[in-house]
Design a protein around this motif. Structure first.
Motif, PDB file in Angstrom:
ATOM      1  N   ASP A 105     -23.819 -44.285  14.304  1.00 38.24           N
ATOM      2  CA  ASP A 105     -24.485 -44.768  15.520  1.00 38.24           C
ATOM      3  C   ASP A 105     -26.007 -44.752  15.361  1.00 38.24           C
ATOM      4  O   ASP A 105     -26.698 -45.668  15.804  1.00 38.24           O
ATOM      5  N   ILE A 106     -26.525 -43.704  14.734  1.00 33.91           N
ATOM      6  CA  ILE A 106     -27.967 -43.625  14.500  1.00 33.91           C
ATOM      7  C   ILE A 106     -28.409 -44.757  13.565  1.00 33.91           C
ATOM      8  O   ILE A 106     -29.440 -45.395  13.796  1.00 33.91           O
ATOM      9  N   GLU A 119     -28.615 -47.904  15.542  1.00 32.29           N
ATOM     10  CA  GLU A 119     -29.800 -47.909  16.396  1.00 32.29           C
ATOM     11  C   GLU A 119     -31.065 -48.197  15.587  1.00 32.29           C
ATOM     12  O   GLU A 119     -31.926 -48.970  16.012  1.00 32.29           O
ATOM     13  N   ALA A 137     -31.179 -51.891  14.810  1.00 30.23           N
ATOM     14  CA  ALA A 137     -31.595 -52.668  15.985  1.00 30.23           C
ATOM     15  C   ALA A 137     -33.105 -52.547  16.209  1.00 30.23           C
ATOM     16  O   ALA A 137     -33.772 -53.542  16.526  1.00 30.23           O
ATOM     17  N   LEU A 138     -33.646 -51.347  16.040  1.00 28.60           N
ATOM     18  CA  LEU A 138     -35.093 -51.151  16.192  1.00 28.60           C
ATOM     19  C   LEU A 138     -35.877 -51.892  15.109  1.00 28.60           C
ATOM     20  O   LEU A 138     -36.956 -52.427  15.380  1.00 28.60           O
TER      21      LEU A 138
END
Length: 177
Positions: A143-144, A147, A150-151
């Motif tokens: 999940d990290i 993220e 996406a960033l």
């Protein structure tokens, strides 16, 4: 000569590793006979791969396998025997400084250009004993990673907007008063 530009069987090499996974669009192919030579290096989903020649210690996880694939001689495949460990957890372990430091210790005082299976015998690490806990840790790390990806996309778009605004401002097409 075994590297083909098309076919029904992928050949994965260390140069196909990209951001911890396999860049299938970059892979060469091999004939069926070459694929069938060794069942132990025929890839499966959740296999963990490590380069052992050239740039040693690059790691990839097989999270998707669209067609049959095999390895060239420069890559190890690591699979758990009878659920001995969670493959994705082990992948993240190999991506960590724990494995990097292990590789640095191996190369201390020399320039190693090959990683041997016998070297892994000395790779000592700690893991939660329960597979469920290993899976939960791997899920959090996945999940990290999502993220962060996406960033990074957002950062790239923001930089493009900045570049466009600089062009407009510096050429005088837009004036600030």
């Amino acid at each position: 000569a075994e590297y083909l530009n098309s076919g029904d069987y992928f050949l994965v090499t260390g140069t196909d590793f990209k951001d911890g996974y396999i860049d299938w669009s970059n892979c060469h192919y091999v004939a069926e006979e070459r694929y069938k030579q060794d069942k132990n290096i025929q890839l499966k989903e959740c296999d963990v791969l490590v380069t052992k020649d050239g740039t040693i210690g690059k790691v990839a996880l097989i999270n998707y396998l669209g067609m049959p694939a095999t390895l060239n001689s420069g890559v190890f495949v690591i699979r758990p025997i009878e659920d001995a460990f969670h493959p994705e957890f082990f992948y993240y372990l190999l991506c960590s400084t724990v494995f990097t430091e292990f590789l640095l210790q191996l190369s201390a005082g020399s320039t190693i250009n090959h990683l041997y299976q016998k070297d892994f015998v000395n790779f000592i690490y700690e893991t939660p004993s329960r597979i469920e806990e290993q899976a939960a840790i791997a899920a959090i790390l996945r999940d990290i990673d999502a993220e962060i990806a996406a960033l990074e996309i957002k950062l790239k778009k923001t930089r493009q907007i900045k570049q466009g605004m600089m062009q407009e401002l510096l050429t005088g097409r837009i004036r600030l008063v």
